[in-house]
Design an enzyme around this catalytic site. Structure first.
Site, PDB file in Angstrom:
ATOM      1  N   ASP A   1       1.014  -1.231   0.037  1.00  0.00           N
ATOM      2  CA  ASP A   1      -0.121  -0.118  -0.028  1.00  0.00           C
ATOM      3  C   ASP A   1       0.799   1.291  -0.050  1.00  0.00           C
ATOM      4  OD1 ASP A   1      -2.580   0.953  -0.368  1.00  0.00           O
ATOM      5  OD2 ASP A   1      -2.725   1.088   1.997  1.00  0.00           O
TER       6      ASP A   1
ATOM      7  N   ASP B   1     -10.086  -2.283   2.406  1.00  0.00           N
ATOM      8  CA  ASP B   1      -9.971  -1.556   3.847  1.00  0.00           C
ATOM      9  C   ASP B   1     -11.082  -2.187   4.773  1.00  0.00           C
ATOM     10  OD1 ASP B   1      -7.929   0.422   3.035  1.00  0.00           O
ATOM     11  OD2 ASP B   1      -9.478   1.795   2.370  1.00  0.00           O
TER      12      ASP B   1
END
Length: 531
Positions: free
Chosen positions: A371, A433
């Site tokens: 990420d 997420d």
């Protein structure tokens, strides 16, 4: 800053789609990104290096009257700033020269534009040439009417210093409405209202995310989930998955227009399966439709499924297809997308099983690095200077399809700003997420049941997820720069779970998931059996 070029040759990268930021460089909007290959979210303040564009409003009214109607404009504050309040904006009469492009002195009417806002057509010369002619002939502003997509009216530093009147683009369709509503004698006031960075829709996003993680994690540890319905994730599978993530993200960056439709189709199929999986436990309790269909040779129907199963399948597919057809209807399609997305996430949390805390830690840490790399490091390698994830999430500015990836929960901004006429901005939360930390929450719940620990791991990890999400929102508001959400969610969930295991002196069992292997051999009557 690029040198001035003819408007007809303007770089398409300067154009800004409506789902990007209203004010590029001066305003930030939440872009939380997830694709099948990018399970993450990020707050993006996109800065377009070639030109800075901002949405504003042009309030038209009849001459001498204050009551009128707002229309969206796209302007560049480097030419001249606009006031934030309509009451502080100058109301000036317009001079309609939309039969001309104002590219030469011969286009200027006799007497010029004394103390008026000139309105001309876009095309044939640069924005600078137009606004310079308008300024030296007495205009107090320039509205360029465009039949094409609105782009920032750009120039260079020297030109910005020379011009001191506002210049903005107005759509041709709005011009037609203005002409119909106000006739020839009309006045206009141009202003640029501000909006808060944080919106109340963040509360809805928060509740949906935490609720999905809690429900999915709880359901994943339920006794109703059979072992044959789950897929255990191994370290090799994690490695393959991360490689696929990187590959797909890069492919989307390079071939977005070709692959985006494939992602939309995959979402429709996967979300309909997820919706069926979530609704079936409730439908099977309905005492109707239990009869089976007659014997047949139809695909998937040779086992004679119950009528209620077929009806539920048809409903789920219909909902998915409805979203697919009307996915760009900003007024309501987001509700269907959120419902399908939540169902998909819950289904994945029920199906994918991380067998040990060691596997949880490996997956979350690897995706944490992935990420951060694709948000903060890739800008050093791309020609535009933007991160690959930002480009994929917002949709490349040069995209001809203007499609957006659907792997997000989205809620429109809830403030009632005049700028809502320009676009319908959304706050977006990527599925990743939810799924990545949610897998750890699901593991914690299974471990709770195994250890009979009153769900303390599950509750602690869920609270940790909520805290991490709140920290993410605060960071977005305060720092106003790109923030990968897993940067906060991974430490909050991992450290919370680890702390509980240390406090209860169960870290060795929690780390290896030791009881799960034994549990697979227990009899169904054993109160410790959870599969």
């Amino acid at each position: 800053m690029k040198s001035p070029v003819a408007e007809s040759e303007a770089d398409p990268s300067l154009s800004v789609s409506s789902s990007q930021h209203r004010s590029l460089g001066s305003f930030c909007s939440l872009f939380q990104i997830t694709t099948p290959s990018s399970f993450h979210s990020v707050m993006t303040c996109i800065s377009v290096h070639q030109a800075v564009g901002e949405y504003g409003m042009a309030h038209f009214s009849e001459l001498g009257k204050s009551k009128g109607k707002d229309y969206c404009i796209f302007f560049n504050s480097k030419w001249a700033h606009l006031p934030q309040d309509l009451n502080k904006a100058s109301r000036l009469q317009t001079y309609d020269l939309t039969a001309s492009v104002l590219c030469s002195a011969s286009d200027v009417p006799k007497g010029g534009f004394p103390n008026r806002i000139a309105m001309v057509l876009r095309g044939n010369c640069t924005f600078y040439e137009k606004v310079r002619l308008a300024q030296i002939n007495g205009a107090k502003g320039l509205l360029i009417v465009s039949k094409e997509r609105l782009i920032p009216p750009f120039g260079n530093k020297t030109q910005y210093e020379e011009i001191d009147i506002p210049v903005a683009l107005l759509s041709y369709s709005d011009l037609l409405d203005i002409t119909k509503s106000f006739g020839e004698k009309r006045q206009v006031a141009m202003y640029a209202p501000s909006e808060p960075v944080v919106d109340y829709n963040m509360v809805i996003i928060f509740l949906m995310a935490v609720g999905t993680v809690a429900v999915g994690g709880y359901w994943a540890g339920s006794r109703d989930i059979k072992k044959c319905e789950t897929v255990d994730v191994t370290p090799i599978m994690i490695a393959v998955f991360v490689v696929m993530c990187c590959s797909m993200l890069v492919l989307l960056y390079l071939f977005y227009d070709h692959l985006v439709y494939m992602i939309i189709v995959i979402f429709c199929l996967a979300s309909s399966v997820g919706l069926y999986s979530c609704l079936w436990p409730f439908v099977r309790r309905v005492p109707f439709g239990k009869c089976r269909i007659p014997e047949n040779n139809l695909p998937y129907c040779h086992k004679r499924p119950q009528v209620r199963m077929l009806l539920l399948s048809a409903l789920c597919v219909a909902v998915s297809i409805t979203w697919g057809v009307f996915r760009n209807e900003d007024q309501w399609a987001w509700v269907l997308q959120d419902a399908l997305g939540i169902a998909f996430c819950i289904y994945m949390l029920k199906t994918i099983r991380l067998p040990t805390f060691k596997a949880c830690t490996l997956l979350l840490v690897v995706l944490f690095i992935y990420d951060v790399f694709f948000v903060f490091i890739t800008p050093y390698f791309t020609k535009s200077g933007e991160s690959i994830m930002v480009e994929v999430a917002a949709g490349p500015s040069g995209s001809s399809t203007h499609e957006k990836l659907p792997m997000v929960l989205k809620v429109p901004r809830l403030n009632f700003s005049p700028l809502s006429l320009c676009d319908r901005p959304f706050s977006l939360l990527g599925f990743g997420d939810i799924l990545v930390p949610g897998l750890l929450v699901a593991y914690c719940h299974r471990f709770d049941i195994l250890m009979q620990s009153s769900r303390i791991y599950f509750l602690a990890c869920t609270v940790g997820y909520g805290v991490g999400l709140l920290i993410t929102f605060v960071a977005l508001a305060l720092m106003e720069m790109g923030q990968p959400a897993l940067l906060y969610l991974v430490p909050c969930t991992l450290l919370t779970s680890l702390t509980v295991a240390l406090w209860r002196r169960e870290l060795p069992l929690f780390w290896t998931g030791s009881g799960f292997v034994v549990n697979n051999t227990t009899s169904p009557s054993d109160p410790g059996a959870i599969w």
